[in-house]
Design an enzyme around this catalytic site. Structure first.
Site, PDB file in Angstrom:
ATOM      1  N   LYS A 174       0.854  -1.194   0.000  1.00 18.25           N
ATOM      2  CA  LYS A 174       0.000   0.000   0.000  1.00 18.25           C
ATOM      3  C   LYS A 174       0.888   1.241   0.000  1.00 18.25           C
ATOM      4  O   LYS A 174       1.546   1.542   0.991  1.00 18.25           O
ATOM      5  CB  LYS A 174      -0.890   0.037   1.255  1.00 18.25           C
ATOM      6  CG  LYS A 174      -1.978   1.094   1.110  1.00 18.25           C
ATOM      7  CD  LYS A 174      -2.495   1.593   2.440  1.00 18.25           C
ATOM      8  CE  LYS A 174      -1.803   2.831   2.939  1.00 18.25           C
ATOM      9  NZ  LYS A 174      -1.804   3.990   2.056  1.00 18.25           N
ATOM     10  N   GLU A 249       9.460   1.267  11.222  1.00 14.80           N
ATOM     11  CA  GLU A 249      10.461   2.342  11.109  1.00 14.80           C
ATOM     12  C   GLU A 249       9.685   3.650  11.265  1.00 14.80           C
ATOM     13  O   GLU A 249       8.880   4.000  10.406  1.00 14.80           O
ATOM     14  CB  GLU A 249      11.170   2.284   9.751  1.00 14.80           C
ATOM     15  CG  GLU A 249      11.809   0.939   9.413  1.00 14.80           C
ATOM     16  CD  GLU A 249      12.921   0.516  10.357  1.00 14.80           C
ATOM     17  OE1 GLU A 249      13.307   1.316  11.235  1.00 14.80           O
ATOM     18  OE2 GLU A 249      13.390  -0.620  10.243  1.00 14.80           O
ATOM     19  N   GLU A 385       8.480  15.755  16.754  1.00 22.21           N
ATOM     20  CA  GLU A 385       8.986  15.726  15.386  1.00 22.21           C
ATOM     21  C   GLU A 385       8.255  16.812  14.582  1.00 22.21           C
ATOM     22  O   GLU A 385       7.028  16.834  14.525  1.00 22.21           O
ATOM     23  CB  GLU A 385       8.706  14.355  14.761  1.00 22.21           C
ATOM     24  CG  GLU A 385       9.221  14.226  13.340  1.00 22.21           C
ATOM     25  CD  GLU A 385       8.971  12.838  12.733  1.00 22.21           C
ATOM     26  OE1 GLU A 385       7.845  12.325  12.852  1.00 22.21           O
ATOM     27  OE2 GLU A 385       9.905  12.280  12.143  1.00 22.21           O
TER      28      GLU A 385
HETATM   29  P1  NAD Z   1       1.862   8.036   8.337  1.00 24.56           P
HETATM   30  O1  NAD Z   1       2.068   7.228   9.565  1.00 24.56           O
HETATM   31  O2  NAD Z   1       0.783   9.041   8.343  1.00 24.56           O
HETATM   32  O3  NAD Z   1       1.563   7.087   7.097  1.00 24.56           O
HETATM   33  C1  NAD Z   1       2.453   6.052   6.698  1.00 24.56           C
HETATM   34  C2  NAD Z   1       1.669   5.019   5.911  1.00 24.56           C
HETATM   35  O4  NAD Z   1       0.720   4.405   6.771  1.00 24.56           O
HETATM   36  C3  NAD Z   1       0.868   5.598   4.754  1.00 24.56           C
HETATM   37  O5  NAD Z   1       0.895   4.673   3.681  1.00 24.56           O
HETATM   38  C4  NAD Z   1      -0.521   5.715   5.341  1.00 24.56           C
HETATM   39  O6  NAD Z   1      -1.528   5.726   4.353  1.00 24.56           O
HETATM   40  C5  NAD Z   1      -0.577   4.460   6.192  1.00 24.56           C
HETATM   41  N1  NAD Z   1      -1.551   4.464   7.281  1.00 24.56           N
HETATM   42  C6  NAD Z   1      -2.158   5.520   7.876  1.00 24.56           C
HETATM   43  N2  NAD Z   1      -3.005   5.095   8.838  1.00 24.56           N
HETATM   44  C7  NAD Z   1      -2.902   3.740   8.860  1.00 24.56           C
HETATM   45  C8  NAD Z   1      -3.501   2.722   9.658  1.00 24.56           C
HETATM   46  N3  NAD Z   1      -4.367   3.007  10.624  1.00 24.56           N
HETATM   47  N4  NAD Z   1      -3.150   1.433   9.430  1.00 24.56           N
HETATM   48  C9  NAD Z   1      -2.241   1.125   8.478  1.00 24.56           C
HETATM   49  N5  NAD Z   1      -1.661   2.047   7.688  1.00 24.56           N
HETATM   50  C10 NAD Z   1      -1.978   3.333   7.879  1.00 24.56           C
HETATM   51  O7  NAD Z   1       3.284   8.680   8.005  1.00 24.56           O
HETATM   52  P2  NAD Z   1       3.650   9.655   6.810  1.00 24.56           P
HETATM   53  O8  NAD Z   1       3.070  10.985   7.129  1.00 24.56           O
HETATM   54  O9  NAD Z   1       3.334   9.025   5.496  1.00 24.56           O
HETATM   55  O10 NAD Z   1       5.241   9.686   6.909  1.00 24.56           O
HETATM   56  C11 NAD Z   1       5.923  10.549   7.769  1.00 24.56           C
HETATM   57  C12 NAD Z   1       6.397   9.817   8.990  1.00 24.56           C
HETATM   58  O11 NAD Z   1       7.152   8.688   8.604  1.00 24.56           O
HETATM   59  C13 NAD Z   1       7.318  10.651   9.848  1.00 24.56           C
HETATM   60  O12 NAD Z   1       6.996  10.462  11.205  1.00 24.56           O
HETATM   61  C14 NAD Z   1       8.691  10.067   9.547  1.00 24.56           C
HETATM   62  O13 NAD Z   1       9.642  10.254  10.560  1.00 24.56           O
HETATM   63  C15 NAD Z   1       8.372   8.642   9.342  1.00 24.56           C
HETATM   64  N6  NAD Z   1       9.406   7.978   8.579  1.00 24.56           N
HETATM   65  C16 NAD Z   1      10.240   7.100   9.205  1.00 24.56           C
HETATM   66  C17 NAD Z   1      11.256   6.475   8.498  1.00 24.56           C
HETATM   67  C18 NAD Z   1      12.176   5.497   9.178  1.00 24.56           C
HETATM   68  O14 NAD Z   1      12.853   4.744   8.481  1.00 24.56           O
HETATM   69  N7  NAD Z   1      12.241   5.449  10.489  1.00 24.56           N
HETATM   70  C19 NAD Z   1      11.429   6.746   7.137  1.00 24.56           C
HETATM   71  C20 NAD Z   1      10.567   7.640   6.515  1.00 24.56           C
HETATM   72  C21 NAD Z   1       9.553   8.260   7.252  1.00 24.56           C
END
Ligand code: NAD
Length: 484
Positions: A174, A249, A385
């Site tokens: 996804k 992650e 963050e």
């Molecule tokens: P997010 O958590 O909003 O979304 C990540 C993914 O999860 C998306 O595909 C989203 O559609 C999906 N999602 C949302 N709600 C969900 C649920 N209830 N169940 C399953 N999936 C769901 O994060 P974002 O805004 O896309 O990304 C930014 C965040 O990601 C920041 O906090 C950043 O630090 C983190 N990040 C971490 C790493 C790492 O390797 N540690 C790398 C990149 C980004």
């Protein structure tokens, strides 16, 4: 406007319920790059059916054959570098140079996984002969659910998907809601590489609507998720119902410590590179800059000049240094965090005097590279963050104080120190609570042979990359054999 479909069982298919959602280029408010399937739990179930069916033969496909498919995919990826980079920039906003670098990083990591997989299976499978023959048989876990974020829309999915496929798992992927096009472009490459039907499936839609359908299905035996800590916690709690393993992650609040003996020019490059690349939307971005009091004024002058000199604008323009943040929600969140920081008493020494004064054009979600001084550990600007180009600066008087400040966080993803003292470097490596510890290297740097993951609330489960990136997707069967 193009309509993009899901990819299930080797077929491009519409969502059963027919709804779609749009994809806005963050450099052009109100634009729409296409219509994407707003999938439902029914579509996810179909994708899992397909992946579960395909698993029966994919798990028996030889490692050499699986390597051939992935090599073909990587060749296509290399050939598509320019086209894919354009798509990443259009839907994410990062500069075209950053998008090319993202593709290059995926190629390096993919090449590493491709090479390492045979040795990984061989090492585990070595037989020990006594009266009993014993060995460890590595087996794929089954269907893997891969959920990726929008900030590295193609590299993160590759870092998860290639190890999953190489070790014999099938995948339901996804992509993030803001960046479905990059995910579907990668899906086309898997199709063109000739992967058997059902081995790789892609379903687009809102995380809140279809995320649970992936996580809750007992046939999905592994969930690899990159995203926010808040969503990661929800996924882990739900996955516990079936004891599904998770690789999470998550977020960070990464500190860069600059000691008084540091090479300040190098430290400046580190702060600007890791602070402002990808408009600061990097999980390993530098977001707190901790400065020794003796060099603080000098370093800040340099940092402000660097930040103020950056060209902010449409990432498609080759001369742009920093693109917009990824969309309206990001813009609202980042500007609200800056406003809150000012209300708390910090000072904006670089960046727009008000976050609403747009940097380059009123058309996009632009935030200037921002430096905040006077930040203290009780403030949200220090603790939370801020996923944008914002550096929160604090000062310290001793290494011990710097380390305590750096560790004063619920997060523990990346970190860096700039110092010329080997003793200070050693004390830092020993004491820092983070998954990545850099000495005179910026917080965003990584290599595929080393694990990539955070501690504390920045991650859980086995890290990506290195051997653990493969290990996550296998079960270990202990074999004790006596043949008469
Ligand atoms: P997010 O958590 O909003 O979304 C990540 C993914 O999860 C998306 O595909 C989203 O559609 C999906 N999602 C949302 N709600 C969900 C649920 N209830 N169940 C399953 N999936 C769901 O994060 P974002 O805004 O896309 O990304 C930014 C965040 O990601 C920041 O906090 C950043 O630090 C983190 N990040 C971490 C790493 C790492 O390797 N540690 C790398 C990149 C980004």
């Amino acid at each position: 406007m193009d309509t993009f479909d899901n990819f299930i069982r080797g077929q491009w298919t519409r969502s059963r319920h027919g709804a779609t959602f749009g994809d806005e280029n963050p450099a052009k408010r109100g634009s729409n790059l296409g219509a994407f399937q707003s999938s439902t739990a029914d579509d996810v179930r179909e994708a899992i059916d397909a992946a579960a069916e395909a698993f029966k033969s994919w798990r028996r496909t030889s490692i050499a054959d699986r390597q051939r498919y992935i090599a073909a995919f990587l060749n296509l990826l290399k050939d598509s570098r320019g086209e894919l980079a354009r798509i990443v920039t259009l839907e994410n906003g990062k500069t075209i140079k950053e998008s090319r670098a993202e593709v290059d990083s995926a190629l390096v990591e993919g090449g590493h996984h491709l090479q390492q997989v045979a040795g990984f299976f061989d090492r585990a499978g070595q037989k020990s002969k006594r009266d009993l023959t014993t060995w460890v048989k590595l087996e794929p876990v089954g269907v893997a659910g891969i959920i990726s974020p929008w900030n590295f829309p193609m590299n993160v999915m590759c870092r998860k998907t290639l190890p999953a496929l190489l070790t014999g798992n099938t995948v339901v992927f996804k992509p993030a809601t803001f960046t479905p096009w990059s995910g579907l472009f990668m899906t086309q490459l898997f199709e063109r590489a000739g992967l058997p039907a059902g081995v790789f499936n892609c379903v687009t839609g809102l995380g809140s609507s279809i995320g649970n359908a992936i996580v809750d299905d007992p046939r999905v035996r592994a969930i690899s998720f990159t995203g926010s800590t808040a969503v990661g916690k929800k996924i882990q709690a739900r996955a516990a119902a079936n004891l599904t393993r998770t690789q999470l992650e998550l977020g960070g609040k990464n500190a860069l410590i600059v000691m008084d003996d540091a090479d300040l020019a190098l430290a400046l490059d580190a702060a600007a590179t890791a602070g402002f690349s990808n408009a600061g939307q990097w999980c390993t971005s530098t977001s707190r800059v901790l400065l020794h009091k003796k060099i603080a004024t000098r370093f800040l002058d340099m940092l402000v000049a660097r930040a103020d000199g950056m060209v902010v604008g449409d990432g498609m323009n080759e001369s742009t240094d920093m693109g917009p943040v990824a969309g309206p929600q990001q813009y609202a969140d980042v500007t609200a965090a800056i406003r809150q920081a000012v209300a708390d008493g910090t000072r904006i020494v670089a960046g727009a005097s008000s976050p609403e004064s747009r940097a380059a054009s009123p058309d996009g979600y632009f935030v200037r590279p921002t430096v905040l001084t006077g930040v203290t550990p009780d403030m949200p600007a220090f603790r939370d963050e801020i996923f944008g180009p914002v550096l929160a600066v604090c000062e310290f008087a001793s290494f011990e104080e710097a380390l305590a400040l750096a560790n004063n966080s619920i997060y523990g993803l990346s970190s860096a120190i700039y110092t010329t003292s080997a003793a200070t470097a050693a004390a830092y490596v020993d004491g820092i609570e983070a998954g990545l510890a850099h000495v005179n290297v910026h917080t965003g740097y990584k290599e595929p042979s080393l694990p990539f993951g955070g501690v504390k609330q920045s991650g859980a489960g086995l890290p990506e990359n290195s051997e653990t990136g493969l290990e996550f997707f296998v079960d270990r069967k202990a074999v004790y054999e006596r043949l008469t």
